[in-house]
Structure formats: C-alpha cells, structure tokens
Design a protein around this motif. Structure first.
Motif, PDB file in Angstrom:
ATOM      1  N   ASN A 135      -9.380  -2.545  -9.768  1.00 41.25           N
ATOM      2  CA  ASN A 135      -9.756  -2.747  -8.422  1.00 41.25           C
ATOM      3  C   ASN A 135      -8.804  -4.397  -7.849  1.00 41.25           C
ATOM      4  O   ASN A 135     -10.089  -5.456  -8.793  1.00 41.25           O
ATOM      5  CB  ASN A 135     -10.476  -2.541  -7.757  1.00 41.25           C
ATOM      6  CG  ASN A 135     -11.112  -1.227  -7.866  1.00 41.25           C
ATOM      7  OD1 ASN A 135     -10.712  -0.266  -7.430  1.00 41.25           O
ATOM      8  ND2 ASN A 135     -12.381  -0.995  -7.939  1.00 41.25           N
ATOM      9  N   ASN A 177      -5.842   2.960  -6.102  1.00 44.63           N
ATOM     10  CA  ASN A 177      -5.800   4.537  -5.508  1.00 44.63           C
ATOM     11  C   ASN A 177      -5.231   3.293  -4.458  1.00 44.63           C
ATOM     12  O   ASN A 177      -4.247   4.807  -4.292  1.00 44.63           O
ATOM     13  CB  ASN A 177      -6.758   4.849  -5.692  1.00 44.63           C
ATOM     14  CG  ASN A 177      -7.814   5.119  -4.777  1.00 44.63           C
ATOM     15  OD1 ASN A 177      -8.264   4.028  -4.591  1.00 44.63           O
ATOM     16  ND2 ASN A 177      -8.729   6.250  -4.955  1.00 44.63           N
ATOM     17  N   ASN A 178      -5.404   2.390  -3.649  1.00 50.06           N
ATOM     18  CA  ASN A 178      -3.882   2.288  -2.262  1.00 50.06           C
ATOM     19  C   ASN A 178      -3.401   2.121  -2.879  1.00 50.06           C
ATOM     20  O   ASN A 178      -2.420   1.533  -1.751  1.00 50.06           O
ATOM     21  CB  ASN A 178      -5.197   1.317  -1.560  1.00 50.06           C
ATOM     22  CG  ASN A 178      -7.027   2.454  -1.241  1.00 50.06           C
ATOM     23  OD1 ASN A 178      -5.782   3.638  -0.617  1.00 50.06           O
ATOM     24  ND2 ASN A 178      -7.490   2.164  -0.763  1.00 50.06           N
ATOM     25  N   ILE A 182      -9.032  -4.504  -2.161  1.00 53.37           N
ATOM     26  CA  ILE A 182      -7.734  -3.460  -2.665  1.00 53.37           C
ATOM     27  C   ILE A 182      -8.454  -2.750  -3.675  1.00 53.37           C
ATOM     28  O   ILE A 182      -8.005  -2.928  -4.299  1.00 53.37           O
ATOM     29  CB  ILE A 182      -6.270  -3.985  -2.639  1.00 53.37           C
ATOM     30  CG1 ILE A 182      -6.565  -4.717  -1.632  1.00 53.37           C
ATOM     31  CG2 ILE A 182      -5.269  -2.723  -2.079  1.00 53.37           C
ATOM     32  CD1 ILE A 182      -5.166  -5.594  -1.082  1.00 53.37           C
ATOM     33  N   ARG A 183      -8.677  -1.538  -2.813  1.00 50.27           N
ATOM     34  CA  ARG A 183      -9.095  -0.324  -4.272  1.00 50.27           C
ATOM     35  C   ARG A 183      -7.687  -0.319  -5.618  1.00 50.27           C
ATOM     36  O   ARG A 183      -6.643   0.169  -4.661  1.00 50.27           O
ATOM     37  CB  ARG A 183      -9.739   0.845  -3.885  1.00 50.27           C
ATOM     38  CG  ARG A 183     -11.010   0.757  -3.303  1.00 50.27           C
ATOM     39  CD  ARG A 183     -11.647   2.016  -2.396  1.00 50.27           C
ATOM     40  NE  ARG A 183     -11.815   2.730  -4.189  1.00 50.27           N
ATOM     41  CZ  ARG A 183     -12.279   3.835  -3.405  1.00 50.27           C
ATOM     42  NH1 ARG A 183     -12.654   4.854  -2.342  1.00 50.27           N
ATOM     43  NH2 ARG A 183     -12.982   4.808  -4.796  1.00 50.27           N
ATOM     44  N   LEU A 232       0.465  -1.022   0.227  1.00 56.53           N
ATOM     45  CA  LEU A 232      -0.037  -0.063  -0.512  1.00 56.53           C
ATOM     46  C   LEU A 232       1.106   1.731   0.026  1.00 56.53           C
ATOM     47  O   LEU A 232       2.187   1.489   0.197  1.00 56.53           O
ATOM     48  CB  LEU A 232      -1.345   0.028   1.108  1.00 56.53           C
ATOM     49  CG  LEU A 232      -2.084  -1.479   1.413  1.00 56.53           C
ATOM     50  CD1 LEU A 232      -3.164  -0.953   2.020  1.00 56.53           C
ATOM     51  CD2 LEU A 232      -2.974  -1.372   0.500  1.00 56.53           C
ATOM     52  N   LYS A 233       0.332   2.092  -0.394  1.00 57.65           N
ATOM     53  CA  LYS A 233       1.204   3.281  -0.747  1.00 57.65           C
ATOM     54  C   LYS A 233       1.614   4.569   0.654  1.00 57.65           C
ATOM     55  O   LYS A 233       2.502   5.009   1.292  1.00 57.65           O
ATOM     56  CB  LYS A 233       0.334   4.428  -1.486  1.00 57.65           C
ATOM     57  CG  LYS A 233       0.366   4.073  -2.794  1.00 57.65           C
ATOM     58  CD  LYS A 233      -0.862   5.307  -2.918  1.00 57.65           C
ATOM     59  CE  LYS A 233      -1.383   4.861  -4.695  1.00 57.65           C
ATOM     60  NZ  LYS A 233      -2.070   6.223  -5.012  1.00 57.65           N
ATOM     61  N   TRP A 234       0.961   3.053   2.236  1.00 60.41           N
ATOM     62  CA  TRP A 234       1.225   4.452   3.261  1.00 60.41           C
ATOM     63  C   TRP A 234       1.287   2.777   4.286  1.00 60.41           C
ATOM     64  O   TRP A 234       0.520   2.056   4.251  1.00 60.41           O
ATOM     65  CB  TRP A 234      -0.265   5.304   4.156  1.00 60.41           C
ATOM     66  CG  TRP A 234      -1.381   4.623   3.839  1.00 60.41           C
ATOM     67  CD1 TRP A 234      -2.216   4.116   4.236  1.00 60.41           C
ATOM     68  CD2 TRP A 234      -1.725   4.686   2.523  1.00 60.41           C
ATOM     69  NE1 TRP A 234      -3.124   3.362   3.917  1.00 60.41           N
ATOM     70  CE2 TRP A 234      -3.644   4.091   2.446  1.00 60.41           C
ATOM     71  CE3 TRP A 234      -1.894   5.837   1.526  1.00 60.41           C
ATOM     72  CZ2 TRP A 234      -3.952   4.245   2.029  1.00 60.41           C
ATOM     73  CZ3 TRP A 234      -2.901   5.592   0.663  1.00 60.41           C
ATOM     74  CH2 TRP A 234      -4.487   5.100   1.165  1.00 60.41           C
TER      75      TRP A 234
END
Length: 242
Positions: A197, A223-224, A220-221, A178-180
């Motif tokens: 997705n 954009n994440n 999981i979307r 993930l991005k974070w």
C-alpha cells in the motif's frame, strides 16, 4: 514490470543468449495485450533495446510505444538491461533472459526470431547464428568431436517484484493511475507497507487529465493501482494524461 524467462535442455553448450549489441541489435518479438481493455493485438510486434521513441503527451521515451486499436490508449514498454545468458544445468529450471518496464500493456507471447549464440561446454568453440524458431537446434563441435543441441524450449513471462523500485523512489514525486475512472494521483512517495500500500504526501488528483484539487496525505491500496512511475517521465496536460 515483467521478466521473460526461458527453460531449455542444453547438451554440450551453455551461455545461450540473443546476439544483441548496439552495432547488431536483437529485435525482440512479442504479442501484446492492453491491460485497460484486455484486447490482444493479433499481429507480432518487434523492437530493440537501443532505439527509443517519444511517448505522446510526455517528456519520456520508451523502446516500444503502442496505441491500442480498441480503447485508443497509448502504452509503452522498455527493456531495462542487457540480456542474461541461459546457463546449462543438470536439472532444467527457468532462468531470466530480460526484464521489461511495461506501462498499460503486457506481453503474452514471445517468438525467438533472430540470431542467438552459445558457447561449447568442453571446448573453446563459439556457436553463432543459432536459429531457435523451430524450437530446437543441433550442431557439431569439431574440437570436441561431439554433437551439441538445444531443445525443449519453454518461454514464460513472470511479474517482477516492484518493491525495489518503490523503495528507491521514497521521497521523490511519483504518478499513480488507478484501475478505473481515468483517475491519477501525483505526489511525493512518503512510504510503502508490507502489503505494498502506498502513502503519498502533497497529493494532487487528476481525472481525465484535468486537475481536480489538492488532497494532501493520501493512502492508496495496492489492489487499486494500475501502474505507477516517476513523475519526471510524464507530463500532465489539461487534455489528457498519456
């Protein structure tokens, strides 16, 4: 994934490409940026598509392995195939030269350092040792009796459509970061939808490289997602996921 594209004005020549063989590899030269902290390294980096290096903490290898000096994370990139020749055309347009699998980094600038080659359009002349660093090149085709040239070069990076990669890995185990939060999910790729997705089955969660438990079926979307790849190419440790 990124592709390096070229737009140029070719006069009298075609099939422009880097001289890139296993015996005489071409070293692709870039400026690199970390997608985690967005730091752009000030120095140029170079690598070729035939030499590979081990990725620390992983069973995988890549043509380029790089540790960001700001966030200290290790990232990698590989060239996916041989370079494609840029063909002459009546109207200028961008054509793909190489495709790259980039994980945790992106390339922001290209320098055509090294030898290129091209073929004459109306004769059997082959031009080698072409230097494109000055942004233009001129020569003379003695068989045709005409001047030939390459000019108005423009290099760009274009993101590649990840859908073919995802479709090819349905039913296999993948790893998603993930991005974070240093969060990763490892599971079997069940399906993807038209918005990219991702649906994982038998999913395991990892935070800072440490397992936190099994989650089962997880959506999981897109954009994440920072990046994803085959789980066969990485190794989970209880210290860190590289």
């Amino acid at each position: 994934m990124l592709s390096l594209t070229l737009e140029a004005q070719l006069e009298g020549v075609t099939a422009l490409q880097p001289t890139d063989t296993e015996e005489n590899p071409y070293y692709y030269t870039f400026r690199v940026s970390c997608t985690s902290c967005h730091e752009t390294h000030p120095n140029w980096v170079s690598f070729n598509r035939f030499e590979t290096h081990e990725i620390p903490g992983s069973r995988g290898e890549a043509n380029f392995v790089w540790k960001c000096r700001l966030c200290t994370k290790t990232h990698s990139a590989s060239i996916l195939n041989a370079p494609k020749a840029y063909e002459a055309q009546e109207k200028r347009n961008s054509q793909k030269i190489i495709e790259m699998d980039c994980r945790g980094l992106e390339f922001v600038e290209f320098k055509p350092d090294g030898d290129w080659e091209a073929k004459a359009v109306e004769s059997t002349t082959t031009f080698s040792g072409i230097d494109l660093l000055e942004g233009e090149w001129y020569d003379y085709d003695e068989k045709k009796g005409e001047e030939v040239s390459i000019k108005e070069l423009t290099w760009k990076f274009q993101p590649l459509n990840p859908r073919p990669f995802l479709q090819a890995h349905v039913g296999t185990e993948v790893l998603i970061r993930l991005k974070w939060g240093q969060t990763e999910y490892k599971g079997k790729l069940e399906s993807i939808d038209s918005y990219m997705n991702v649906l994982l089955r038998d999913t395991e969660e990892f935070i800072d490289g440490k397992p936190t438990g099994s989650l089962g079926l997880v959506l999981i979307r897109c954009n994440n997602i920072l990046w994803m790849g085959s789980a066969d190419s990485v190794e989970m440790t209880d210290l860190e996921l590289k």
